[in-house]
Design an enzyme around this catalytic site. Structure first.
Site, PDB file in Angstrom:
ATOM      1  N   SER A 156      25.135 -31.552   4.509  1.00  0.00           N
ATOM      2  CA  SER A 156      25.017 -30.295   5.259  1.00  0.00           C
ATOM      3  C   SER A 156      24.240 -30.183   6.812  1.00  0.00           C
ATOM      4  N   PHE A 203      30.763 -33.625  -5.043  1.00  0.00           N
ATOM      5  CA  PHE A 203      29.642 -32.274  -4.937  1.00  0.00           C
ATOM      6  C   PHE A 203      28.808 -32.182  -6.319  1.00  0.00           C
ATOM      7  N   TYR A 249      30.677 -24.083  -6.399  1.00  0.00           N
ATOM      8  CA  TYR A 249      31.236 -23.171  -5.598  1.00  0.00           C
ATOM      9  C   TYR A 249      32.183 -23.584  -5.335  1.00  0.00           C
ATOM     10  N   ILE A 250      31.767 -24.321  -4.230  1.00  0.00           N
ATOM     11  CA  ILE A 250      32.741 -25.634  -3.559  1.00  0.00           C
ATOM     12  C   ILE A 250      33.893 -26.488  -4.354  1.00  0.00           C
ATOM     13  N   ASN A 283      20.768 -17.205  -1.270  1.00  0.00           N
ATOM     14  CA  ASN A 283      21.373 -17.279   0.549  1.00  0.00           C
ATOM     15  C   ASN A 283      21.830 -15.458   0.603  1.00  0.00           C
ATOM     16  N   LEU A 324      28.269 -28.980 -16.121  1.00  0.00           N
ATOM     17  CA  LEU A 324      27.886 -27.263 -16.165  1.00  0.00           C
ATOM     18  C   LEU A 324      26.255 -26.718 -15.834  1.00  0.00           C
ATOM     19  N   PHE A 353      15.083 -11.725   6.499  1.00  0.00           N
ATOM     20  CA  PHE A 353      13.650 -12.119   6.564  1.00  0.00           C
ATOM     21  C   PHE A 353      13.842 -12.223   8.382  1.00  0.00           C
ATOM     22  N   TYR A 410      15.603 -31.333  -0.837  1.00  0.00           N
ATOM     23  CA  TYR A 410      17.109 -30.885  -1.050  1.00  0.00           C
ATOM     24  C   TYR A 410      18.150 -31.645   0.139  1.00  0.00           C
ATOM     25  N   ASP A 456      12.301 -21.527   7.727  1.00  0.00           N
ATOM     26  CA  ASP A 456      14.203 -20.678   8.078  1.00  0.00           C
ATOM     27  C   ASP A 456      13.935 -21.471   9.306  1.00  0.00           C
ATOM     28  N   LYS A 506      19.861 -34.746   1.154  1.00  0.00           N
ATOM     29  CA  LYS A 506      21.710 -35.283   2.286  1.00  0.00           C
ATOM     30  C   LYS A 506      21.256 -36.231   3.025  1.00  0.00           C
ATOM     31  N   SER A 525      16.203  -7.799   1.326  1.00  0.00           N
ATOM     32  CA  SER A 525      15.580  -8.350   3.048  1.00  0.00           C
ATOM     33  C   SER A 525      15.627  -9.359   3.772  1.00  0.00           C
TER      34      SER A 525
HETATM   35  P1  NAD Z   1      27.685 -25.299  -7.074  1.00  0.00           P
HETATM   36  O1  NAD Z   1      25.967 -25.520  -7.809  1.00  0.00           O
HETATM   37  O2  NAD Z   1      28.632 -24.140  -7.483  1.00  0.00           O
HETATM   38  O3  NAD Z   1      28.688 -26.909  -7.307  1.00  0.00           O
HETATM   39  C1  NAD Z   1      27.509 -28.181  -7.846  1.00  0.00           C
HETATM   40  C2  NAD Z   1      28.564 -28.443  -9.328  1.00  0.00           C
HETATM   41  O4  NAD Z   1      27.996 -29.894  -9.458  1.00  0.00           O
HETATM   42  C3  NAD Z   1      28.083 -28.164 -10.600  1.00  0.00           C
HETATM   43  O5  NAD Z   1      28.825 -27.012 -10.865  1.00  0.00           O
HETATM   44  C4  NAD Z   1      27.137 -28.557 -11.305  1.00  0.00           C
HETATM   45  O6  NAD Z   1      27.463 -27.972 -12.945  1.00  0.00           O
HETATM   46  C5  NAD Z   1      27.939 -29.773 -10.744  1.00  0.00           C
HETATM   47  N1  NAD Z   1      26.523 -30.712 -11.075  1.00  0.00           N
HETATM   48  C6  NAD Z   1      25.518 -30.997 -10.589  1.00  0.00           C
HETATM   49  N2  NAD Z   1      24.543 -31.935 -11.528  1.00  0.00           N
HETATM   50  C7  NAD Z   1      25.505 -32.427 -11.734  1.00  0.00           C
HETATM   51  C8  NAD Z   1      25.659 -33.957 -12.620  1.00  0.00           C
HETATM   52  N3  NAD Z   1      24.666 -34.180 -12.570  1.00  0.00           N
HETATM   53  N4  NAD Z   1      26.966 -34.548 -13.033  1.00  0.00           N
HETATM   54  C9  NAD Z   1      27.951 -33.459 -13.608  1.00  0.00           C
HETATM   55  N5  NAD Z   1      27.917 -32.252 -12.177  1.00  0.00           N
HETATM   56  C10 NAD Z   1      26.862 -31.815 -12.031  1.00  0.00           C
HETATM   57  O7  NAD Z   1      26.851 -25.927  -5.515  1.00  0.00           O
HETATM   58  P2  NAD Z   1      27.936 -25.749  -4.461  1.00  0.00           P
HETATM   59  O8  NAD Z   1      27.562 -24.642  -3.350  1.00  0.00           O
HETATM   60  O9  NAD Z   1      29.304 -25.462  -4.910  1.00  0.00           O
HETATM   61  O10 NAD Z   1      27.751 -26.822  -4.011  1.00  0.00           O
HETATM   62  C11 NAD Z   1      28.573 -27.940  -3.766  1.00  0.00           C
HETATM   63  C12 NAD Z   1      28.003 -29.082  -3.255  1.00  0.00           C
HETATM   64  O11 NAD Z   1      28.126 -29.224  -1.440  1.00  0.00           O
HETATM   65  C13 NAD Z   1      26.507 -29.553  -2.926  1.00  0.00           C
HETATM   66  O12 NAD Z   1      26.574 -31.266  -2.972  1.00  0.00           O
HETATM   67  C14 NAD Z   1      25.736 -29.353  -2.090  1.00  0.00           C
HETATM   68  O13 NAD Z   1      24.482 -29.765  -1.592  1.00  0.00           O
HETATM   69  C15 NAD Z   1      26.893 -29.102  -0.768  1.00  0.00           C
HETATM   70  N6  NAD Z   1      26.568 -27.740   0.217  1.00  0.00           N
HETATM   71  C16 NAD Z   1      26.330 -27.224  -0.270  1.00  0.00           C
HETATM   72  C17 NAD Z   1      26.148 -25.657   0.851  1.00  0.00           C
HETATM   73  C18 NAD Z   1      26.214 -24.466   0.737  1.00  0.00           C
HETATM   74  O14 NAD Z   1      25.654 -23.352   0.567  1.00  0.00           O
HETATM   75  N7  NAD Z   1      27.116 -23.614  -0.578  1.00  0.00           N
HETATM   76  C19 NAD Z   1      26.439 -26.240   1.875  1.00  0.00           C
HETATM   77  C20 NAD Z   1      25.590 -27.755   2.524  1.00  0.00           C
HETATM   78  C21 NAD Z   1      26.132 -28.548   1.431  1.00  0.00           C
HETATM   79  C1  WQD Z   2      20.541 -17.604   5.844  1.00  0.00           C
HETATM   80  C2  WQD Z   2      19.941 -16.634   6.766  1.00  0.00           C
HETATM   81  C3  WQD Z   2      18.036 -16.406   6.192  1.00  0.00           C
HETATM   82  C4  WQD Z   2      18.829 -14.150   2.415  1.00  0.00           C
HETATM   83  C5  WQD Z   2      20.419 -23.004   2.990  1.00  0.00           C
HETATM   84  C6  WQD Z   2      20.001 -24.011   2.579  1.00  0.00           C
HETATM   85  C7  WQD Z   2      21.411 -25.039   3.566  1.00  0.00           C
HETATM   86  C8  WQD Z   2      22.453 -24.589   3.569  1.00  0.00           C
HETATM   87  C9  WQD Z   2      22.763 -23.504   3.598  1.00  0.00           C
HETATM   88  C10 WQD Z   2      23.460 -26.898   1.566  1.00  0.00           C
HETATM   89  C11 WQD Z   2      18.843 -16.969   7.043  1.00  0.00           C
HETATM   90  C12 WQD Z   2      18.866 -15.085   5.893  1.00  0.00           C
HETATM   91  C13 WQD Z   2      19.283 -15.282   3.385  1.00  0.00           C
HETATM   92  C14 WQD Z   2      18.356 -13.160   2.151  1.00  0.00           C
HETATM   93  C15 WQD Z   2      18.092 -12.834   5.035  1.00  0.00           C
HETATM   94  N1  WQD Z   2      22.795 -25.284   1.868  1.00  0.00           N
HETATM   95  N2  WQD Z   2      18.276 -14.227   4.953  1.00  0.00           N
HETATM   96  N3  WQD Z   2      17.734 -12.109   3.628  1.00  0.00           N
HETATM   97  O1  WQD Z   2      18.838 -20.858   4.612  1.00  0.00           O
HETATM   98  O2  WQD Z   2      20.924 -21.202   6.481  1.00  0.00           O
HETATM   99  O3  WQD Z   2      20.849 -22.368   4.500  1.00  0.00           O
HETATM  100  O4  WQD Z   2      22.319 -22.767   2.604  1.00  0.00           O
HETATM  101  O5  WQD Z   2      23.264 -27.451   2.002  1.00  0.00           O
HETATM  102  O6  WQD Z   2      20.421 -26.874   2.957  1.00  0.00           O
HETATM  103  O7  WQD Z   2      18.894 -24.122   3.086  1.00  0.00           O
HETATM  104  O8  WQD Z   2      21.145 -19.995   3.949  1.00  0.00           O
HETATM  105  O9  WQD Z   2      21.674 -17.814   3.118  1.00  0.00           O
HETATM  106  O10 WQD Z   2      20.091 -18.951   2.578  1.00  0.00           O
HETATM  107  O11 WQD Z   2      20.092 -17.980   4.645  1.00  0.00           O
HETATM  108  O12 WQD Z   2      17.734 -12.522   5.701  1.00  0.00           O
HETATM  109  O13 WQD Z   2      18.066 -12.426   1.058  1.00  0.00           O
HETATM  110  O14 WQD Z   2      19.768 -15.380   6.023  1.00  0.00           O
HETATM  111  O15 WQD Z   2      16.243 -15.616   6.693  1.00  0.00           O
HETATM  112  O16 WQD Z   2      18.730 -16.315   8.620  1.00  0.00           O
HETATM  113  P1  WQD Z   2      20.108 -20.945   5.275  1.00  0.00           P
HETATM  114  P2  WQD Z   2      20.789 -18.439   3.545  1.00  0.00           P
END
Ligand code: NAD
Ligand code: WQD
Length: 344
Positions: free
Chosen positions: A127, A83, A13-14, A202, A35, A221, A152, A301, A156, A219
């Site tokens: 994060s 990532f 995604y990112i 999420n 993948l 929460f 998880y 949460d 981090k 829902s």
């Molecule tokens: P994502 O799952 O969409 O992307 C992660 C990618 O890494 C995936 O394409 C997956 O196939 C690949 N991957 C996982 N393990 C692997 C491995 N061992 N070798 C090679 N590829 C591997 O997730 P994202 O939301 O894009 O997140 C990217 C990064 O950002 C992650 O480290 C995540 O923890 C961090 N992050 C995400 C969020 C969020 O809310 N999305 C928030 C804070 C931090």
């Molecule tokens: C956001 C808000 C829920 C779903 C998570 C990880 C965090 C980071 C980002 C990677 C909260 C509410 C959610 C639903 C809801 N990831 N909610 N109904 O929990 O802030 O963070 O993702 O590092 O580590 O914990 O994100 O999108 O799950 O929730 O009411 O069906 O939405 O309670 O308040 P969160 P989230």
């Protein structure tokens, strides 16, 4: 063409949005992704948007020899954006070893190979989860790290420590730790976005799947938190804005502008938005009425968290630009596009 950057997790995604922005900025990109949570056709979509096809290697970052071969094949990789990780909080509680193995092992392999291949630095996806419920809001990078709520989150925290320890041990590398808040939205082309596996955990993917009729009801929460409308507050950051933060971090690193060998930046908007506000912003932005109901709190949460992004604003010269309604419209357009493609 600028320097060559290795992007692990670059079809995710990112990562995918970041590859587009890196290429737009002139960097040459090599993607490594196993993948496990993305599809190879993301590479086609990146090419469609940016006109450039990034190199792609299907590989697990736990495969040390395979990674070594990638650095040899693509001589001159100058920096890594890491990532690749497993990221589902709930799953990490069920399968902690999978999370510790994947998220720690992948980073360790990269750090081990960097000096050997002359890689100067690593940008790491951290994060806001490291702050837990901060004592002061908006939260700055100086806020104490709280005990992690999940395996998880713990990965981090440990990853940040591993990077600091390796740099302190005299490794020649630099690092920038980006602490993302809540990334949401999709590319304005609707060619890239978030593809959740199974039932989304999420908020925004659940919301758009409800709006399109895949889920019956969203829902909410909890509406009894100590916040103005009783629902939780988050800092929702547009994914393209977030992607751009990586480009300026890489610029800073490779231009030798870092003041410390390990730098940390909050990547958020600086604005807290409640869950209910977000729902209403979605309805306003798209004209789609959302079926939702208030239910009990979700375990684990955080009540409210949003960033003080001033350091990133001043030092990186980066600022979140996209408003919440535009961001939610992009998430909706992505959901519509997925339906058109018969994916969800
Ligand atoms: P994502 O799952 O969409 O992307 C992660 C990618 O890494 C995936 O394409 C997956 O196939 C690949 N991957 C996982 N393990 C692997 C491995 N061992 N070798 C090679 N590829 C591997 O997730 P994202 O939301 O894009 O997140 C990217 C990064 O950002 C992650 O480290 C995540 O923890 C961090 N992050 C995400 C969020 C969020 O809310 N999305 C928030 C804070 C931090
Ligand atoms: C956001 C808000 C829920 C779903 C998570 C990880 C965090 C980071 C980002 C990677 C909260 C509410 C959610 C639903 C809801 N990831 N909610 N109904 O929990 O802030 O963070 O993702 O590092 O580590 O914990 O994100 O999108 O799950 O929730 O009411 O069906 O939405 O309670 O308040 P969160 P989230």
């Amino acid at each position: 063409m600028k320097e060559k950057i290795l992007v692990t997790g670059g079809t995710g995604y990112i990562g995918s949005h970041t590859v587009v922005e890196l290429q737009n900025a002139g960097y040459e990109v090599v993607i490594v992704d196993n993948l496990s949570n993305s599809n190879a056709d993301v590479v086609d979509n990146i090419e469609q948007i940016s006109g450039i096809r990034p190199a792609f290697e299907k590989l697990d970052c736990l495969d040390l020899e395979g990674l070594d071969a990638v650095f040899t094949k693509y001589q001159g990789i100058k920096a890594i954006i890491h990532f690749a990780a497993s990221k589902a909080v709930g799953e990490s509680v069920q399968k902690p070893l999978l999370y510790y193995r994947n998220n720690l092992g992948s980073l360790i392999n990269l750090l081990e190979l960097m000096p050997k291949h002359g890689v100067e630095g690593i940008v790491f996806s951290s994060s806001c989860t490291v702050y837990g419920q901060p004592d002061q809001l908006p939260v700055t990078e100086e806020a104490p790290i709280k005990k992690a709520e999940s395996p998880y989150g713990n990965t981090k925290q440990i990853n940040e420590e591993i990077i600091r320890d390796v740099v302190a041990s005299g490794s020649p590398i630099h690092a920038i730790l980006l602490r993302y808040f809540n990334p949401i939205g999709a590319h304005p082309s609707a060619l890239l976005g978030e593809l959740p596996n199974g039932v989304p955990q999420n908020l925004v993917p659940y919301l758009t799947q409800t709006a399109i009729g895949i889920r019956e009801k969203l829902s909410v929460f909890g509406d009894d938190y100590n916040t103005p409308d009783g629902s939780c507050i988050r800092d929702f950051i547009n994914v393209v804005d977030l992607a751009k933060a990586h480009v300026v971090a890489i610029d800073r690193m490779l231009e030798g502008k870092q003041e410390e060998k390990v730098e940390v930046f909050n990547i958020g908007t600086g604005r807290g938005v409640s869950v209910l506000e977000l729902i209403h912003a979605f309805e306003k932005a798209t004209g789609v009425k959302l079926n939702y109901q208030i239910v009990g709190r979700r375990a684990g949460d955080i009540e409210q968290v949003w960033a003080n992004p001033e350091r990133a604003n001043k030092v990186l010269g980066w600022k979140a630009e996209t408003g919440i309604e535009d961001t939610l419209r992009s998430a909706w357009n992505w959901q519509l596009k997925l339906r058109e493609r018969g994916i969800q």
